[in-house]
Motif scaffolding. Structure first.
Motif, short mmCIF file in Angstrom:
data_model
loop_
_atom_site.label_atom_id
_atom_site.label_comp_id
_atom_site.label_asym_id
_atom_site.label_seq_id
_atom_site.Cartn_x
_atom_site.Cartn_y
_atom_site.Cartn_z
N LEU A 82 0.83 -1.20 0.00
CA LEU A 82 0.00 0.00 0.00
C LEU A 82 0.86 1.26 0.00
CD1 LEU A 82 -2.86 -1.05 2.46
CD2 LEU A 82 -2.93 -0.96 -0.04
N ILE A 83 1.99 1.23 0.72
CA ILE A 83 2.91 2.36 0.71
C ILE A 83 3.48 2.56 -0.69
CG2 ILE A 83 5.19 3.16 1.50
CD1 ILE A 83 4.54 1.89 4.22
N GLY A 84 3.89 1.46 -1.33
CA GLY A 84 4.46 1.54 -2.67
C GLY A 84 3.49 2.11 -3.69
N ILE A 85 2.24 1.62 -3.68
CA ILE A 85 1.24 2.13 -4.63
C ILE A 85 0.94 3.60 -4.35
CG2 ILE A 85 -1.13 1.90 -5.47
CD1 ILE A 85 -1.03 -1.03 -5.00
N SER A 86 0.90 3.97 -3.08
CA SER A 86 0.65 5.38 -2.73
C SER A 86 1.74 6.28 -3.28
CB SER A 86 0.55 5.54 -1.21
OG SER A 86 -0.52 4.78 -0.68
N LEU A 87 3.01 5.86 -3.14
CA LEU A 87 4.12 6.64 -3.69
C LEU A 87 4.02 6.74 -5.21
CD1 LEU A 87 7.14 5.33 -1.57
CD2 LEU A 87 6.12 7.61 -1.48
N PHE A 88 3.68 5.62 -5.84
CA PHE A 88 3.58 5.59 -7.30
C PHE A 88 2.49 6.54 -7.78
CE2 PHE A 88 1.96 3.96 -11.32
CZ PHE A 88 3.12 3.74 -12.04
N LEU A 89 1.33 6.51 -7.14
CA LEU A 89 0.22 7.37 -7.55
C LEU A 89 0.52 8.84 -7.27
CD1 LEU A 89 -2.90 5.28 -6.43
CD2 LEU A 89 -1.89 5.47 -8.70
N THR A 90 1.18 9.12 -6.15
CA THR A 90 1.56 10.50 -5.85
C THR A 90 2.53 11.03 -6.91
OG1 THR A 90 1.32 10.10 -3.47
CG2 THR A 90 2.60 12.02 -4.12
N GLY A 91 3.52 10.18 -7.26
CA GLY A 91 4.45 10.56 -8.32
C GLY A 91 3.75 10.77 -9.65
N SER A 92 2.75 9.93 -9.96
CA SER A 92 2.00 10.05 -11.21
C SER A 92 1.25 11.38 -11.28
CB SER A 92 1.00 8.89 -11.35
OG SER A 92 1.67 7.65 -11.40
N VAL A 93 0.59 11.76 -10.18
CA VAL A 93 -0.14 13.03 -10.13
C VAL A 93 0.83 14.20 -10.34
CG1 VAL A 93 -1.49 14.58 -8.67
CG2 VAL A 93 -2.01 12.13 -8.70
N LEU A 94 1.96 14.16 -9.64
CA LEU A 94 2.94 15.24 -9.74
C LEU A 94 3.53 15.33 -11.15
CD1 LEU A 94 4.80 14.79 -6.32
CD2 LEU A 94 3.19 16.60 -6.95
N LEU A 184 -7.07 -4.73 -1.97
CA LEU A 184 -6.08 -5.29 -1.04
C LEU A 184 -6.41 -4.92 0.40
CD1 LEU A 184 -2.79 -4.66 -3.03
CD2 LEU A 184 -3.74 -6.87 -2.42
N ALA A 185 -6.85 -3.67 0.61
CA ALA A 185 -7.20 -3.25 1.97
C ALA A 185 -8.36 -4.08 2.52
CB ALA A 185 -7.57 -1.77 1.97
N ARG A 186 -9.27 -4.50 1.64
CA ARG A 186 -10.44 -5.25 2.08
C ARG A 186 -10.17 -6.74 2.24
NH1 ARG A 186 -13.49 -8.23 3.63
NH2 ARG A 186 -15.76 -8.40 3.37
N PHE A 187 -9.40 -7.35 1.34
CA PHE A 187 -9.32 -8.81 1.29
C PHE A 187 -7.98 -9.42 1.69
CE2 PHE A 187 -12.70 -7.81 -1.87
CZ PHE A 187 -13.75 -8.46 -1.23
N LEU A 188 -6.92 -8.62 1.75
CA LEU A 188 -5.63 -9.19 2.15
C LEU A 188 -5.43 -9.01 3.64
CD1 LEU A 188 -2.98 -10.50 1.13
CD2 LEU A 188 -2.02 -8.20 0.97
N PRO A 189 -5.29 -10.09 4.40
CA PRO A 189 -5.15 -9.95 5.85
C PRO A 189 -3.79 -9.37 6.23
CG PRO A 189 -4.84 -12.23 5.20
CD PRO A 189 -5.28 -11.50 3.97
N VAL A 190 -3.75 -8.74 7.39
CA VAL A 190 -2.51 -8.15 7.90
C VAL A 190 -1.72 -9.23 8.62
CG1 VAL A 190 -1.50 -6.43 9.45
CG2 VAL A 190 -3.58 -5.90 8.17
N ARG A 191 -0.43 -9.30 8.30
CA ARG A 191 0.43 -10.27 8.97
C ARG A 191 1.21 -9.55 10.06
NH1 ARG A 191 5.91 -11.39 8.18
NH2 ARG A 191 6.58 -13.43 8.91
#
Length: 486
Positions: A82-94, A184-191
């Motif tokens: 989730l951190i990686g996708i957030s960085l990618f999307l932030t970079g895409s917007v910028l 992923l937030a809904r269906f992937l469990p936290v380890r």
């Protein structure tokens, strides 16, 4: 959570879809940006910095891949993904808001930092939620994403640039990325994070210095000139210090299990070779079609797309083949296809058709798809859950480094041959690649130049075939066993 994540069957397919969406977003980014670059340059200027738009993305992605892999083993896949996708999307917007080429390059670096999480963690998550026997087939689905992106990317990029602002090519990532994150937030469990585990910061710093210096030297070799040597020396020193530190560290960045396993070492070596061989076709087959046969950019792209079609088809087939034969047999068959395709490159002539070039690319793609999937699945099945993230990341990292090394080596072979064969010519490759300049050349001079450039490219293809031959030896190191059910 031991060998496989405890997910219900009805949830697994949503996680798989989320991973495929994220991979599609990262895969299409390369082709869609390449299509839009002429428009971007016309708007922002800075043609001299053109190469850095792609180089900086690859650089930050390659540096971050092993770090994400190790952190995913320590902190859990979900958080890092989730951190990686957030960085990618932030970079895409910028990137869409960049008003100069310098700012675009800076934002592309940010985007690459996020992209470093997407590829390794997508395949790691899928490996976690499917059994060893199922992984072989599911990885074929992930590989198919690249084939689809290779076809859709250039077409959608051209359409978007024609009808909208070039900024849209970056912003289209938002709905895809957000949907992937929601699933992923809904269906992937936290380890639960590993108790007592921590990231080796000193080792990480030496790794970043080593990889950054090496990739800058390889990707910008022509522009650096004599400054290439200090960068290579820095990479060598940093690599040596990293090795020393890893041997003494209580929590090494690359666990010792990676180096003690012949299978994992072989899988990484195999992907290094695949990455290097891939550049023999990705970088130089379009050059052959446009420069030697006088074909168009569309024809060159169509021929190259055949590799992207052959890759996922062979990847899916290899998943089934592993189940009835063995890792070794499947890898050896893929190696033979890769060698055969590389040999077909040597049969190309000035009068060769685009169809012949496309068939050659397809055979190479099948060889790459079959070998890379076999190496990846065998490593994932062999690695314990606690180190599967870094093992998967190391596979991706090896392929990226191989691509950079292959580009540098084959580019050097081409430039050396051109210097020896056409010593008086000023940038002959650029002149025959441009339709306007090509038509202005006298017929005799054009014939001479194309003959010498064709001979130079054949030496590049010889190097590609020699590198491909090494995959047969790597394949022999694979075990004679099938993916086993849990």
């Amino acid at each position: 959570m031991t060998e496989s994540a405890a997910l219900h069957t009805e949830h697994r397919h949503w996680v798989l879809i989320a991973c495929m969406l994220a991979m599609f977003m990262a895969a299409i980014e390369v082709t869609i940006v390449a299509t839009a670059m002429p428009t971007i340059i016309a708007d922002l200027g800075g043609f001299a910095q053109f190469g850095w738009v792609f180089s900086i993305y690859l650089l930050t992605q390659a540096v971050s891949v092993p770090l994400y892999g190790r952190l995913a083993d320590i902190w859990g896949r979900k958080r890092l993904f989730l951190i990686g996708i957030s960085l990618f999307l932030t970079g895409s917007v910028l990137c869409g808001f960049a008003h100069t080429m310098t700012w675009l390059i800076l934002f592309r670096a940010f985007q690459g930092l996020g992209a470093g999480a997407i590829m390794p963690l997508s395949t790691t998550i899928v490996a976690d939620i499917y059994s060893p026997r199922e992984r072989a087939g599911v990885q074929g689905w992930l590989s198919s994403v690249w084939g689809v992106a290779a076809v859709i990317g250039p077409l959608s990029g051209a359409w978007l640039v024609q009808h909208f602002s070039w900024s849209v090519i970056f912003w289209v990532n938002l709905p895809v990325g957000l949907l992937s994150m929601l699933l992923l937030a809904r269906f992937l469990p936290v380890r639960t994070a590993s108790q007592g585990a921590r990231l080796n910061l000193t080792g990480s710093c030496w790794l970043m210095i080593c990889v950054t210096a090496l990739l800058v030297a390889l990707l910008q070799a022509e522009a650096l000139g004599y400054w290439l040597l200090p960068f290579l020396l820095l990479a060598l020193v940093a690599g040596w210090r990293l090795k020393q530190h890893e041997q003494r560290a209580a929590a090494p960045l690359f666990p010792l299990a990676l180096w003690r396993s012949r299978l994992i070492v072989a899988g990484n070596a195999g992907n290094l070779i695949i990455g290097a061989t891939m550049m023999g076709i990705s970088a130089f087959l379009p050059t052959w079609i446009q420069g030697i046969t006088g074909g168009s950019a569309l024809q060159a792209g169509s021929a190259l797309a055949m590799m992207s079609i052959g890759w996922p088809l062979a990847s899916t087939l290899s998943g089934r083949l592993m189940l009835v034969t063995s890792y070794r047999f499947t890898a050896q068959l893929g190696a033979l296809l890769l060698i055969a395709g590389s040999a077909l490159l040597l049969l190309l002539r000035a009068e060769s058709s685009v169809i012949q070039a496309g068939v050659t690319a397809f055979v190479i793609g099948t060889g790459m798809g079959m070998t890379s999937t076999t190496f990846l699945v065998s490593v994932q099945n062999h690695a314990h859950y606690e180190i599967r993230g870094i093992c998967t990341a190391s596979i991706m990292f090896s392929r990226m480094i191989g691509s950079a090394v292959g580009t540098a080596v084959m580019g050097a072979v081409l430039n050396l041959n051109l210097a020896l064969r056409l010593p008086q010519a000023s940038d002959p490759m650029q002149k025959i690649m441009s339709p306007e300049t090509r038509q202005a050349l006298p017929a005799e001079q054009l014939h001479h130049w194309t003959g010498q450039i064709a001979a130079s490219l054949h030496w590049v293809f010889v190097v590609a075939m020699l590198i491909a031959l090494l995959t047969l030896w790597i394949a022999w190191l694979m075990p004679r066993q099938r993916p086993e059910a849990e």
